[in-house]
Enzyme design. Structure first.
Site, PDB file in Angstrom:
ATOM      1  N   ARG A 164       0.815  -1.235   0.000  1.00 18.38           N
ATOM      2  CA  ARG A 164       0.000   0.000   0.000  1.00 18.38           C
ATOM      3  C   ARG A 164       0.839   1.271   0.000  1.00 18.38           C
ATOM      4  O   ARG A 164       0.383   2.331   0.402  1.00 18.38           O
ATOM      5  CB  ARG A 164      -0.985   0.022   1.171  1.00 18.38           C
ATOM      6  CG  ARG A 164      -1.970  -1.122   1.129  1.00 18.38           C
ATOM      7  CD  ARG A 164      -3.258  -0.786   1.839  1.00 18.38           C
ATOM      8  NE  ARG A 164      -4.182  -1.891   1.732  1.00 18.38           N
ATOM      9  CZ  ARG A 164      -4.305  -2.827   2.643  1.00 18.38           C
ATOM     10  NH1 ARG A 164      -3.583  -2.779   3.751  1.00 18.38           N
ATOM     11  NH2 ARG A 164      -5.164  -3.806   2.467  1.00 18.38           N
ATOM     12  N   HIS A 176       0.833  13.280 -28.701  1.00 19.02           N
ATOM     13  CA  HIS A 176       0.281  11.949 -28.413  1.00 19.02           C
ATOM     14  C   HIS A 176      -0.501  11.397 -29.599  1.00 19.02           C
ATOM     15  O   HIS A 176      -0.486  10.190 -29.857  1.00 19.02           O
ATOM     16  CB  HIS A 176      -0.633  12.006 -27.185  1.00 19.02           C
ATOM     17  CG  HIS A 176       0.111  11.860 -25.885  1.00 19.02           C
ATOM     18  ND1 HIS A 176      -0.411  12.232 -24.676  1.00 19.02           N
ATOM     19  CD2 HIS A 176       1.336  11.361 -25.621  1.00 19.02           C
ATOM     20  CE1 HIS A 176       0.478  11.990 -23.718  1.00 19.02           C
ATOM     21  NE2 HIS A 176       1.545  11.463 -24.267  1.00 19.02           N
ATOM     22  N   GLU A 206      11.803  18.601 -24.256  1.00 21.76           N
ATOM     23  CA  GLU A 206      11.113  18.959 -23.003  1.00 21.76           C
ATOM     24  C   GLU A 206      11.757  20.193 -22.379  1.00 21.76           C
ATOM     25  O   GLU A 206      11.081  20.981 -21.724  1.00 21.76           O
ATOM     26  CB  GLU A 206      11.135  17.784 -22.015  1.00 21.76           C
ATOM     27  CG  GLU A 206      10.466  16.503 -22.514  1.00 21.76           C
ATOM     28  CD  GLU A 206       8.942  16.478 -22.351  1.00 21.76           C
ATOM     29  OE1 GLU A 206       8.354  17.466 -21.870  1.00 21.76           O
ATOM     30  OE2 GLU A 206       8.343  15.449 -22.738  1.00 21.76           O
ATOM     31  N   LYS A 217       4.350  11.505 -11.207  1.00 25.09           N
ATOM     32  CA  LYS A 217       3.450  10.734 -12.080  1.00 25.09           C
ATOM     33  C   LYS A 217       4.096   9.373 -12.332  1.00 25.09           C
ATOM     34  O   LYS A 217       5.248   9.305 -12.794  1.00 25.09           O
ATOM     35  CB  LYS A 217       3.237  11.450 -13.410  1.00 25.09           C
ATOM     36  CG  LYS A 217       2.241  12.581 -13.331  1.00 25.09           C
ATOM     37  CD  LYS A 217       1.911  13.094 -14.724  1.00 25.09           C
ATOM     38  CE  LYS A 217       0.909  14.228 -14.650  1.00 25.09           C
ATOM     39  NZ  LYS A 217       0.656  14.839 -15.976  1.00 25.09           N
ATOM     40  N   ASN A 254       1.842  20.037 -20.357  1.00 27.79           N
ATOM     41  CA  ASN A 254       1.442  19.206 -21.498  1.00 27.79           C
ATOM     42  C   ASN A 254       1.517  19.964 -22.821  1.00 27.79           C
ATOM     43  O   ASN A 254       0.995  19.494 -23.832  1.00 27.79           O
ATOM     44  CB  ASN A 254       0.020  18.674 -21.294  1.00 27.79           C
ATOM     45  CG  ASN A 254      -0.046  17.721 -20.115  1.00 27.79           C
ATOM     46  OD1 ASN A 254       0.879  16.963 -19.874  1.00 27.79           O
ATOM     47  ND2 ASN A 254      -1.128  17.790 -19.351  1.00 27.79           N
ATOM     48  N   GLU A 290      -2.749  18.112 -11.171  1.00 27.98           N
ATOM     49  CA  GLU A 290      -3.132  18.619 -12.490  1.00 27.98           C
ATOM     50  C   GLU A 290      -4.582  19.084 -12.558  1.00 27.98           C
ATOM     51  O   GLU A 290      -5.322  18.762 -13.481  1.00 27.98           O
ATOM     52  CB  GLU A 290      -2.861  17.551 -13.569  1.00 27.98           C
ATOM     53  CG  GLU A 290      -2.662  18.155 -14.948  1.00 27.98           C
ATOM     54  CD  GLU A 290      -2.122  17.167 -15.957  1.00 27.98           C
ATOM     55  OE1 GLU A 290      -1.012  16.647 -15.745  1.00 27.98           O
ATOM     56  OE2 GLU A 290      -2.804  16.906 -16.943  1.00 27.98           O
ATOM     57  N   ARG A 307      -0.618  22.622 -13.739  1.00 29.71           N
ATOM     58  CA  ARG A 307       0.230  21.511 -14.188  1.00 29.71           C
ATOM     59  C   ARG A 307      -0.067  21.124 -15.634  1.00 29.71           C
ATOM     60  O   ARG A 307       0.807  20.603 -16.339  1.00 29.71           O
ATOM     61  CB  ARG A 307       0.073  20.305 -13.254  1.00 29.71           C
ATOM     62  CG  ARG A 307       1.045  19.194 -13.603  1.00 29.71           C
ATOM     63  CD  ARG A 307       1.222  18.164 -12.519  1.00 29.71           C
ATOM     64  NE  ARG A 307       2.202  17.182 -12.927  1.00 29.71           N
ATOM     65  CZ  ARG A 307       2.808  16.327 -12.118  1.00 29.71           C
ATOM     66  NH1 ARG A 307       2.524  16.314 -10.829  1.00 29.71           N
ATOM     67  NH2 ARG A 307       3.693  15.471 -12.573  1.00 29.71           N
ATOM     68  N   HIS A 332       1.776  18.143 -26.099  1.00 31.19           N
ATOM     69  CA  HIS A 332       1.463  16.732 -25.865  1.00 31.19           C
ATOM     70  C   HIS A 332       0.168  16.278 -26.533  1.00 31.19           C
ATOM     71  O   HIS A 332       0.036  15.097 -26.852  1.00 31.19           O
ATOM     72  CB  HIS A 332       1.418  16.433 -24.359  1.00 31.19           C
ATOM     73  CG  HIS A 332       2.792  16.334 -23.739  1.00 31.19           C
ATOM     74  ND1 HIS A 332       3.674  17.390 -23.710  1.00 31.19           N
ATOM     75  CD2 HIS A 332       3.442  15.295 -23.146  1.00 31.19           C
ATOM     76  CE1 HIS A 332       4.802  17.009 -23.104  1.00 31.19           C
ATOM     77  NE2 HIS A 332       4.687  15.744 -22.764  1.00 31.19           N
ATOM     78  N   HIS A 390       8.822   9.770 -28.028  1.00 27.46           N
ATOM     79  CA  HIS A 390       7.992  10.718 -27.291  1.00 27.46           C
ATOM     80  C   HIS A 390       8.537  12.150 -27.376  1.00 27.46           C
ATOM     81  O   HIS A 390       7.792  13.093 -27.677  1.00 27.46           O
ATOM     82  CB  HIS A 390       7.872  10.268 -25.825  1.00 27.46           C
ATOM     83  CG  HIS A 390       7.085  11.225 -24.992  1.00 27.46           C
ATOM     84  ND1 HIS A 390       5.722  11.425 -25.174  1.00 27.46           N
ATOM     85  CD2 HIS A 390       7.460  12.069 -23.999  1.00 27.46           C
ATOM     86  CE1 HIS A 390       5.308  12.345 -24.313  1.00 27.46           C
ATOM     87  NE2 HIS A 390       6.335  12.747 -23.589  1.00 27.46           N
ATOM     88  N   LYS A 419       9.515  22.913 -13.274  1.00 26.54           N
ATOM     89  CA  LYS A 419       8.604  21.786 -13.018  1.00 26.54           C
ATOM     90  C   LYS A 419       8.251  21.740 -11.542  1.00 26.54           C
ATOM     91  O   LYS A 419       7.095  21.524 -11.163  1.00 26.54           O
ATOM     92  CB  LYS A 419       9.227  20.468 -13.478  1.00 26.54           C
ATOM     93  CG  LYS A 419       8.304  19.298 -13.179  1.00 26.54           C
ATOM     94  CD  LYS A 419       8.223  18.260 -14.224  1.00 26.54           C
ATOM     95  CE  LYS A 419       7.042  17.337 -13.955  1.00 26.54           C
ATOM     96  NZ  LYS A 419       7.027  16.147 -14.745  1.00 26.54           N
TER      97      LYS A 419
HETATM   98  N1  GLY Z   1       5.070  15.258 -17.816  1.00 29.60           N
HETATM   99  C1  GLY Z   1       4.035  16.124 -17.422  1.00 29.60           C
HETATM  100  C2  GLY Z   1       3.807  16.149 -15.949  1.00 29.60           C
HETATM  101  O1  GLY Z   1       4.576  15.604 -15.194  1.00 29.60           O
HETATM  102  O2  GLY Z   1       2.826  16.705 -15.516  1.00 29.60           O
END
Ligand code: GLY
Length: 373
Positions: A125, A256, A189, A147, A249, A241, A245, A252, A270, A231
């Site tokens: 957990r 994507h 990035e 993430k 993106n 997000e 946040r 993206h 990517h 970041k």
């Molecule tokens: N890679 C985008 C984020 O971490 O929110």
């Protein structure tokens, strides 16, 4: 070895941690990490490539600090981010007899970080983990912010959790062995941070991007540290997000869609998709009358100068259908109620979340970009 280290805090209440950026951090990892361990047992997850290039150095450093090291070595590649890959890593970690208070180390690029982080999030957990990112992309993006995820048949990163690491060690020396294409992917990035929120950083990248790509130590340090600072600030403001946040993106949604149509394989990686996506986002912003043409031009030039694709027809496998691209965009995790959400820009350094973009405008734009009507 003398090590110049920059420390960037990620200020999350109750889960604050630091990102250490410097040259030679792997060799000093043992002494930095040992205070975090309750027992002298370190489980390291890495792929075969990283194990071959850098595994012995990390092991020596951890053992030198008195830790017993267990290595879990997985095959390289995105396929490891699967239920099968997750089961393999979880079983291997459980077989070691890890307790909840033990620590797991993710030593690798985005795949190892995402997979190991997710395993740590669900094992017993929730166990703590440490990120030691070995690619530029992982150092400036995926190792920071918590993430974690695996991929499933329905799409990438659809099963996962927010689970912050206890510490991130970004060793710039390790990037020397990175293939040029991977370096360019990470650089996409880096440019993204300038484009989304720091025009002065973008100006600096226009002047010094070639040095960053060549691995010049001071330029690399500035590029990684500034990216991580941005970041960290955004994640501290909006961990899950709900707002700011989403700016991360930028590029993206377009990216994507292109990755999905090219099968998430080696045809377009990517970072390359993000570079192309940033170019498309700026040109779309200009087409909608939101962003001056000269800002869009500068964004595209900086991306192209780094060797990133900036036009749909830079990719093999085209022409892509405008409807197929739009339908892939609707599958994006950011889509809400079927509406299309984009990160668009008013200028370099001024990105914003644009909800409810008109599909007709998008279709017309994609056709002017060379997509099949
Ligand atoms: N890679 C985008 C984020 O971490 O929110």
């Amino acid at each position: 070895m003398s090590v110049l280290v920059r420390t960037v805090p990620v200020a999350l209440e109750g889960r604050a941690y630091e990102v250490l950026i410097g040259s030679g951090l792997i060799d000093g990892a043992g002494s930095r990490l040992v205070p975090l361990f309750k027992r002298s047992l370190a489980a390291v997850v890495m792929d075969e490539t990283v194990a071959g290039l850098h595994g012995a150095r990390l092991r020596a450093s951890l053992q030198g600090a008195g830790l017993t090291v267990h290595e879990i070595i997985i095959p390289p590649g995105e396929a490891a981010k699967s239920f099968a890959g997750l089961e393999h890593v979880c079983s291997a970690l459980l077989d070691l007899g890890l307790e909840r208070s033990d620590l797991v180390i993710a030593f690798g690029g985005g795949v190892v970080g995402d997979l190991t982080g997710f395993a740590a999030a669900i094992l017993k957990r929730g166990m703590d983990f440490i990120q030691i990112p070995t690619t530029l992309l992982a150092q400036v993006d995926s190792s920071v912010g918590g993430k974690t995820a695996i991929d499933v048949r329905q799409g990438k990163n659809l099963i996962g959790a927010f689970h912050q690491p206890r510490l991130v060690l970004a060793d710039l020396n390790i990037l020397a062995t990175l293939p040029a294409r991977e370096r360019v992917c990470g650089y996409a990035e880096v440019i993204k941070y300038g484009l989304l929120g720091d025009a002065a950083f973008f100006d600096w990248l226009e002047a010094h991007g070639a040095e960053v790509l060549a691995g010049a130590p001071e330029a690399l340090m500035h590029a990684v540290a500034r990216s991580v600072e941005m970041k960290a600030r955004i994640v501290a403001e909006d961990e899950r997000e709900a707002g700011a946040r989403a700016l991360l993106n930028l590029g993206h949604t377009f990216g994507h869609a292109v990755e999905a149509l090219t099968g998430f394989g080696d045809a377009i990686k990517h970072g390359e998709a993000v570079g192309l996506g940033c170019a498309l986002a700026f040109r779309f912003s200009r087409a909608l009358g939101l962003c001056p043409g000269q800002d869009a031009e500068r964004a595209v030039c900086a991306l192209a100068a780094a060797g990133l694709p900036t036009r749909l027809d830079d990719l093999s496998g085209g022409p892509f259908g405008a409807d197929a691209l739009i339908s892939a965009m609707r599958q994006d995790k950011k889509a809400e109620g079927g509406a299309l959400t984009f990160i668009l820009a008013r200028a370099i350094g001024e990105a914003f979340v644009a909800k409810g973009v008109d599909p007709g405008d998008l279709h017309d734009f994609l056709v002017t970009e060379g997509a099949a009507p």
